[in-house]
Design a protein around this motif. Structure first.
Motif, PDB file in Angstrom:
ATOM      1  N   ASN A  76      75.385  85.102   6.497  1.00 45.44           N
ATOM      2  CA  ASN A  76      76.308  84.337   7.218  1.00 45.44           C
ATOM      3  C   ASN A  76      77.815  84.496   6.579  1.00 45.44           C
ATOM      4  N   ASN A  77      78.688  84.082   7.326  1.00 44.66           N
ATOM      5  CA  ASN A  77      80.103  84.922   6.983  1.00 44.66           C
ATOM      6  C   ASN A  77      80.213  84.049   5.375  1.00 44.66           C
ATOM      7  N   SER A  78      79.918  82.775   5.167  1.00 49.76           N
ATOM      8  CA  SER A  78      80.477  82.237   4.005  1.00 49.76           C
ATOM      9  C   SER A  78      79.854  82.664   2.792  1.00 49.76           C
ATOM     10  N   ASP A  79      78.498  83.285   2.782  1.00 48.65           N
ATOM     11  CA  ASP A  79      77.918  84.130   1.768  1.00 48.65           C
ATOM     12  C   ASP A  79      78.498  85.394   1.714  1.00 48.65           C
ATOM     13  N   TYR A  80      78.782  86.025   2.730  1.00 51.92           N
ATOM     14  CA  TYR A  80      79.437  87.468   2.654  1.00 51.92           C
ATOM     15  C   TYR A  80      80.725  87.405   2.221  1.00 51.92           C
ATOM     16  N   ILE A  81      81.443  86.476   2.557  1.00 51.89           N
ATOM     17  CA  ILE A  81      83.307  86.296   2.133  1.00 51.89           C
ATOM     18  C   ILE A  81      82.912  86.024   0.528  1.00 51.89           C
ATOM     19  N   SER A  82      82.129  85.055   0.380  1.00 48.12           N
ATOM     20  CA  SER A  82      81.967  84.609  -1.212  1.00 48.12           C
ATOM     21  C   SER A  82      81.560  85.883  -1.979  1.00 48.12           C
ATOM     22  N   GLU A  83      80.459  86.633  -1.798  1.00 43.39           N
ATOM     23  CA  GLU A  83      80.116  87.640  -2.511  1.00 43.39           C
ATOM     24  C   GLU A  83      81.148  88.667  -2.618  1.00 43.39           C
ATOM     25  N   LYS A  84      81.647  89.143  -1.590  1.00 45.93           N
ATOM     26  CA  LYS A  84      82.697  90.194  -1.393  1.00 45.93           C
ATOM     27  C   LYS A  84      84.130  89.777  -2.355  1.00 45.93           C
ATOM     28  N   ILE A  85      84.726  88.398  -2.331  1.00 47.14           N
ATOM     29  CA  ILE A  85      85.698  88.220  -2.949  1.00 47.14           C
ATOM     30  C   ILE A  85      85.514  87.974  -4.267  1.00 47.14           C
ATOM     31  N   GLY A  86      84.173  87.261  -4.689  1.00 50.74           N
ATOM     32  CA  GLY A  86      83.815  86.774  -5.963  1.00 50.74           C
ATOM     33  C   GLY A  86      84.320  85.316  -6.470  1.00 50.74           C
ATOM     34  N   TYR A  87      84.384  84.441  -5.274  1.00 51.34           N
ATOM     35  CA  TYR A  87      84.670  83.216  -5.544  1.00 51.34           C
ATOM     36  C   TYR A  87      83.773  82.197  -4.642  1.00 51.34           C
ATOM     37  N   ASP A  88      83.735  81.075  -5.199  1.00 48.15           N
ATOM     38  CA  ASP A  88      82.973  80.164  -4.447  1.00 48.15           C
ATOM     39  C   ASP A  88      83.572  79.855  -2.962  1.00 48.15           C
ATOM     40  N   TYR A  89      82.659  79.841  -1.919  1.00 51.64           N
ATOM     41  CA  TYR A  89      83.157  79.837  -0.566  1.00 51.64           C
ATOM     42  C   TYR A  89      84.148  78.435  -0.327  1.00 51.64           C
ATOM     43  N   ILE A  90      83.511  77.360  -0.961  1.00 52.62           N
ATOM     44  CA  ILE A  90      84.270  75.983  -0.746  1.00 52.62           C
ATOM     45  C   ILE A  90      85.711  76.271  -1.250  1.00 52.62           C
ATOM     46  N   TYR A  91      85.841  76.814  -2.487  1.00 50.26           N
ATOM     47  CA  TYR A  91      87.425  77.022  -3.156  1.00 50.26           C
ATOM     48  C   TYR A  91      88.076  78.018  -2.328  1.00 50.26           C
ATOM     49  N   LEU A  92      87.587  78.928  -1.744  1.00 53.33           N
ATOM     50  CA  LEU A  92      88.260  80.103  -1.003  1.00 53.33           C
ATOM     51  C   LEU A  92      88.560  79.392   0.338  1.00 53.33           C
ATOM     52  N   SER A  93      87.731  78.382   1.012  1.00 54.42           N
ATOM     53  CA  SER A  93      87.954  77.862   2.437  1.00 54.42           C
ATOM     54  C   SER A  93      89.164  76.827   2.070  1.00 54.42           C
ATOM     55  N   ASN A  94      88.918  75.937   1.112  1.00 54.42           N
ATOM     56  CA  ASN A  94      90.227  75.184   0.619  1.00 54.42           C
ATOM     57  C   ASN A  94      91.355  75.577   0.592  1.00 54.42           C
ATOM     58  N   LEU A  95      91.313  76.767  -0.242  1.00 59.68           N
ATOM     59  CA  LEU A  95      92.708  77.465  -0.455  1.00 59.68           C
ATOM     60  C   LEU A  95      93.109  77.938   0.733  1.00 59.68           C
ATOM     61  N   PHE A  96      92.511  78.836   1.517  1.00 54.57           N
ATOM     62  CA  PHE A  96      92.996  79.294   2.961  1.00 54.57           C
ATOM     63  C   PHE A  96      93.345  78.155   3.670  1.00 54.57           C
ATOM     64  N   SER A  97      92.932  77.088   3.954  1.00 56.86           N
ATOM     65  CA  SER A  97      93.231  75.980   4.786  1.00 56.86           C
ATOM     66  C   SER A  97      94.726  75.471   4.367  1.00 56.86           C
ATOM     67  N   GLU A  98      94.659  75.338   3.051  1.00 54.06           N
ATOM     68  CA  GLU A  98      95.977  74.672   2.338  1.00 54.06           C
ATOM     69  C   GLU A  98      97.151  75.828   2.573  1.00 54.06           C
ATOM     70  N   VAL A  99      97.101  77.059   2.483  1.00 56.46           N
ATOM     71  CA  VAL A  99      97.961  78.131   2.349  1.00 56.46           C
ATOM     72  C   VAL A  99      98.390  78.221   3.919  1.00 56.46           C
ATOM     73  N   LYS A 100      97.367  78.707   4.888  1.00 54.76           N
ATOM     74  CA  LYS A 100      97.648  79.156   6.259  1.00 54.76           C
ATOM     75  C   LYS A 100      97.544  77.992   7.350  1.00 54.76           C
ATOM     76  N   GLY A 101      97.212  76.755   6.950  1.00 54.61           N
ATOM     77  CA  GLY A 101      97.022  75.666   7.842  1.00 54.61           C
ATOM     78  C   GLY A 101      95.897  75.750   9.131  1.00 54.61           C
ATOM     79  N   ILE A 102      95.462  76.860   9.081  1.00 55.23           N
ATOM     80  CA  ILE A 102      94.048  76.735   9.616  1.00 55.23           C
ATOM     81  C   ILE A 102      92.877  77.086   8.881  1.00 55.23           C
ATOM     82  N   THR A 103      91.785  76.402   9.281  1.00 58.85           N
ATOM     83  CA  THR A 103      90.497  76.732   8.343  1.00 58.85           C
ATOM     84  C   THR A 103      90.151  78.252   8.677  1.00 58.85           C
ATOM     85  N   LEU A 104      89.414  78.535   7.167  1.00 53.17           N
ATOM     86  CA  LEU A 104      88.920  80.002   7.489  1.00 53.17           C
ATOM     87  C   LEU A 104      88.011  80.264   8.503  1.00 53.17           C
ATOM     88  N   GLN A 105      87.024  79.363   8.962  1.00 56.35           N
ATOM     89  CA  GLN A 105      86.371  79.578  10.060  1.00 56.35           C
ATOM     90  C   GLN A 105      87.010  79.786  11.543  1.00 56.35           C
TER      91      GLN A 105
END
Length: 171
Positions: A76-105
């Protein structure tokens, strides 16, 4: 582009990957300024803010995954992104939403729909094959997301594009 600019300035690097450069030696303020100026002329920019760099890595990974890979990952996308970037998906998702104004999904869905539009125009795959290729659970799910993003059904979108192409050929 980045590689040639680094070489012009005599900067040695270990790697260039997903918009990240790992230099072998520290860069002087003068070299940094010149590199920044040269890259800006090509539409690129240097970033040092860790959050901005992380967001750009996420965006580049998703764009590559959807638009330039022959097949989407089987996990699934969350596992793939987390593995490739090297950070927890929830952290990446929250950061992305905060900065970009839309969810990662939402970002993923927007790019998947852009890929669907592209594949529809190529006219090599039918909607069932496109849904399978992009890991949609069904054609109905793909159509629903497509309509939500574009306001059109995939079939109507294809008809409009074909009509425009025909009109251009008549000129």
């Amino acid at each position: 582009m980045v590689k040639s600019e680094l070489e012009k300035l005599g900067l040695e690097y270990r790697s260039i990957d997903l918009g990240m450069v790992e230099l072998l030696k520290p860069i002087t303020p003068m070299q940094r300024s010149e590199l920044d100026r040269n890259l800006l002329g090509s539409g690129l920019e240097l970033m040092e803010d860790k959050k901005s760099i992380l967001i750009e890595k996420i965006k580049a990974l998703i764009i590559h995954m959807i638009h330039f890979s022959d097949e989407l990952p089987q996990v699934n996308n969350s596992d793939y992104i987390s593995e490739k970037i090297g950070y927890d998906y929830i952290y990446l998702s929250n950061l992305f939403s905060e900065v970009k104004g839309i969810t990662l999904q939402q970002f993923i869905i927007i790019h998947k729909i852009e890929k669907v539009k592209e594949l529809l125009l190529y006219d090599e795959l039918n909607l069932t094959e496109i849904a399978y290729r992009l890991h949609y659970s069904s054609v109905g799910h793909l159509s629903s997301q497509f309509k939500k993003i574009t306001g059109l059904t995939p079939t109507f979108y294809k008809q409009i594009k074909n009509k425009r192409r025909e009109n251009l050929e008549d000129i």
